[in-house]
Design a protein around this motif. Structure first.
Motif, PDB file in Angstrom:
ATOM      1  N   VAL A  52       0.838  -1.200   0.000  1.00 23.69           N
ATOM      2  CA  VAL A  52       0.000   0.000   0.000  1.00 23.69           C
ATOM      3  C   VAL A  52       0.874   1.251   0.000  1.00 23.69           C
ATOM      4  O   VAL A  52       0.611   2.213  -0.739  1.00 23.69           O
ATOM      5  CB  VAL A  52      -0.954  -0.002   1.213  1.00 23.69           C
ATOM      6  N   SER A  53       1.925   1.250   0.819  1.00 26.89           N
ATOM      7  CA  SER A  53       2.836   2.401   0.869  1.00 26.89           C
ATOM      8  C   SER A  53       3.463   2.662  -0.491  1.00 26.89           C
ATOM      9  O   SER A  53       3.556   3.819  -0.944  1.00 26.89           O
ATOM     10  CB  SER A  53       3.930   2.160   1.914  1.00 26.89           C
ATOM     11  N   ALA A  54       3.890   1.598  -1.154  1.00 27.25           N
ATOM     12  CA  ALA A  54       4.525   1.753  -2.463  1.00 27.25           C
ATOM     13  C   ALA A  54       3.550   2.342  -3.480  1.00 27.25           C
ATOM     14  O   ALA A  54       3.912   3.222  -4.280  1.00 27.25           O
ATOM     15  CB  ALA A  54       5.055   0.413  -2.949  1.00 27.25           C
ATOM     16  N   GLY A  67      -5.193   0.321   9.943  1.00 24.97           N
ATOM     17  CA  GLY A  67      -4.698   1.664   9.678  1.00 24.97           C
ATOM     18  C   GLY A  67      -5.285   2.310   8.442  1.00 24.97           C
ATOM     19  O   GLY A  67      -4.590   3.034   7.725  1.00 24.97           O
ATOM     20  N   ARG A  68      -6.581   2.064   8.175  1.00 24.77           N
ATOM     21  CA  ARG A  68      -7.215   2.661   6.996  1.00 24.77           C
ATOM     22  C   ARG A  68      -7.129   4.185   7.033  1.00 24.77           C
ATOM     23  O   ARG A  68      -6.684   4.825   6.073  1.00 24.77           O
ATOM     24  CB  ARG A  68      -8.688   2.250   6.913  1.00 24.77           C
ATOM     25  N   ASN A  69      -7.572   4.757   8.138  1.00 22.34           N
ATOM     26  CA  ASN A  69      -7.581   6.216   8.233  1.00 22.34           C
ATOM     27  C   ASN A  69      -6.174   6.780   8.239  1.00 22.34           C
ATOM     28  O   ASN A  69      -5.909   7.858   7.683  1.00 22.34           O
ATOM     29  CB  ASN A  69      -8.324   6.649   9.503  1.00 22.34           C
ATOM     30  N   GLN A  70      -5.229   6.072   8.887  1.00 27.29           N
ATOM     31  CA  GLN A  70      -3.845   6.541   8.892  1.00 27.29           C
ATOM     32  C   GLN A  70      -3.263   6.564   7.488  1.00 27.29           C
ATOM     33  O   GLN A  70      -2.531   7.480   7.122  1.00 27.29           O
ATOM     34  CB  GLN A  70      -2.988   5.652   9.800  1.00 27.29           C
ATOM     35  N   ALA A  71      -3.596   5.537   6.693  1.00 27.49           N
ATOM     36  CA  ALA A  71      -3.105   5.491   5.316  1.00 27.49           C
ATOM     37  C   ALA A  71      -3.665   6.651   4.498  1.00 27.49           C
ATOM     38  O   ALA A  71      -2.937   7.315   3.745  1.00 27.49           O
ATOM     39  CB  ALA A  71      -3.478   4.155   4.668  1.00 27.49           C
ATOM     40  N   ALA A  72      -4.969   6.900   4.652  1.00 31.64           N
ATOM     41  CA  ALA A  72      -5.593   7.999   3.923  1.00 31.64           C
ATOM     42  C   ALA A  72      -5.020   9.339   4.362  1.00 31.64           C
ATOM     43  O   ALA A  72      -4.737  10.220   3.531  1.00 31.64           O
ATOM     44  CB  ALA A  72      -7.106   7.977   4.139  1.00 31.64           C
ATOM     45  N   ARG A  73      -4.810   9.494   5.666  1.00 26.17           N
ATOM     46  CA  ARG A  73      -4.256  10.750   6.181  1.00 26.17           C
ATOM     47  C   ARG A  73      -2.813  10.953   5.706  1.00 26.17           C
ATOM     48  O   ARG A  73      -2.403  12.066   5.367  1.00 26.17           O
ATOM     49  CB  ARG A  73      -4.325  10.742   7.705  1.00 26.17           C
TER      50      ARG A  73
END
Length: 285
Positions: free
Chosen positions: A13-15, A56-62
């Motif tokens: 996801v990060s990539a 960490g859905r919201n953390q990823a979006a943020r």
């Protein structure tokens, strides 16, 4: 340290988000120079983040929102957007950036009256930042009317507007909305990755970090709370011992009351922490 460090155990996801952030930066840079947009961009106007609780859905979006608003000089020199230190990243992560709007459910549903102003704002140009970003933290709680309002905005987005929707699973979002979004599914972080994060970022002892990560089954927020709060660990240990003390009806009732008291104390502490965080954010705003 960058905004991507918060995505524990989410390398794919990060990539994907880093690549999209680089292409988004190229789009804005080309527009500012009155040049044609780059071809084959990995940036799109709507994203759907799904995954189990604690992933960490919201953390990823943020983090993605922060990267899109990044104004670090290193970014202009070819670095990956999302430094974590510039004004764009900092305010986006705190929730005080003028061009990052966040919508969360208050109660069981997100009502259309709570979405109208946000949808209206999505059609405006960014005031200070590089993108107009709308983050919907509980997309599964959109009711029929509010979901239709979001659908219309996602179908006909403004040129510099990005929608970030978060939900437990892709099935929790209307097919008409999810078909217009790029989908990223987050996994439950591995225990080892959560433990490493607690040691590295919170200074927790390795043994305590490993125990907290195992006990919470990879739930990042719960693991951090258990690892950093001795009182939370004491309450958990006390609750786990309750079944061993039940020998009669009276003991059962007493144990039940202790369980209720422990849950109430946990809820009270969480509410106080949330109040403190929201007060700090309001002062910052």
């Amino acid at each position: 340290m960058s905004v991507w460090d918060d995505l524990v155990g989410q390398e794919k996801v990060s990539a994907a988000l880093e690549a999209a952030a680089r292409d988004a930066d190229a789009l804005v840079t080309a527009a500012a120079a009155d040049q044609p947009p780059p071809e084959a961009s990995r940036m799109t106007h709507a994203w759907l983040f799904t995954g189990p609780p604690g992933a960490g859905r919201n953390q990823a979006a943020r983090a993605f929102a922060a990267a899109l608003q990044c104004v670090s000089p290193d970014r202009a020199l070819g670095g990956t957007p999302g430094c974590g230190f510039c004004d764009g990243c900092h305010t986006a992560l705190l929730g005080t950036h003028a061009d990052v709007s966040s919508v969360a459910a208050v109660g069981a549903e997100i009502l259309v009256k709570d979405m109208r102003d946000t949808v209206r704002k999505s059609y405006t140009s960014p005031a200070n930042g590089r993108w107009q970003i709308i983050l919907v933290e509980d997309a599964e709680r959109l009711n029929e009317k509010s979901a239709n309002a979001v659908l219309k905005a996602v179908e006909e987005p403004a040129p510099r507007t990005v929608w970030l929707l978060c939900a437990p699973s892709i099935e929790d979002v209307l097919p008409t909305i999810r078909s217009r979004c790029r989908h990223l599914n987050l996994r439950t972080p591995p225990v080892a990755a959560v433990a490493d994060m607690l040691v590295r970022r919170d200074g927790v002892e390795p043994e305590v970090a490993a125990a907290a990560a195992r006990a919470t089954q990879g739930h990042v927020d719960r693991a951090r709370r258990l690892a950093t709060d001795p009182e939370a660990r004491r309450r958990r240990a006390s609750v786990l011992k309750l079944p061993l003390r039940i020998e009669e009806v009276g003991g059962c009732l007493k144990a039940a009351q202790e369980l209720v008291d422990a849950a109430a104390e946990d809820a009270k502490q969480l509410a106080e922490e949330m109040d403190g965080k929201e007060t700090d954010e309001l002062k910052a705003a």
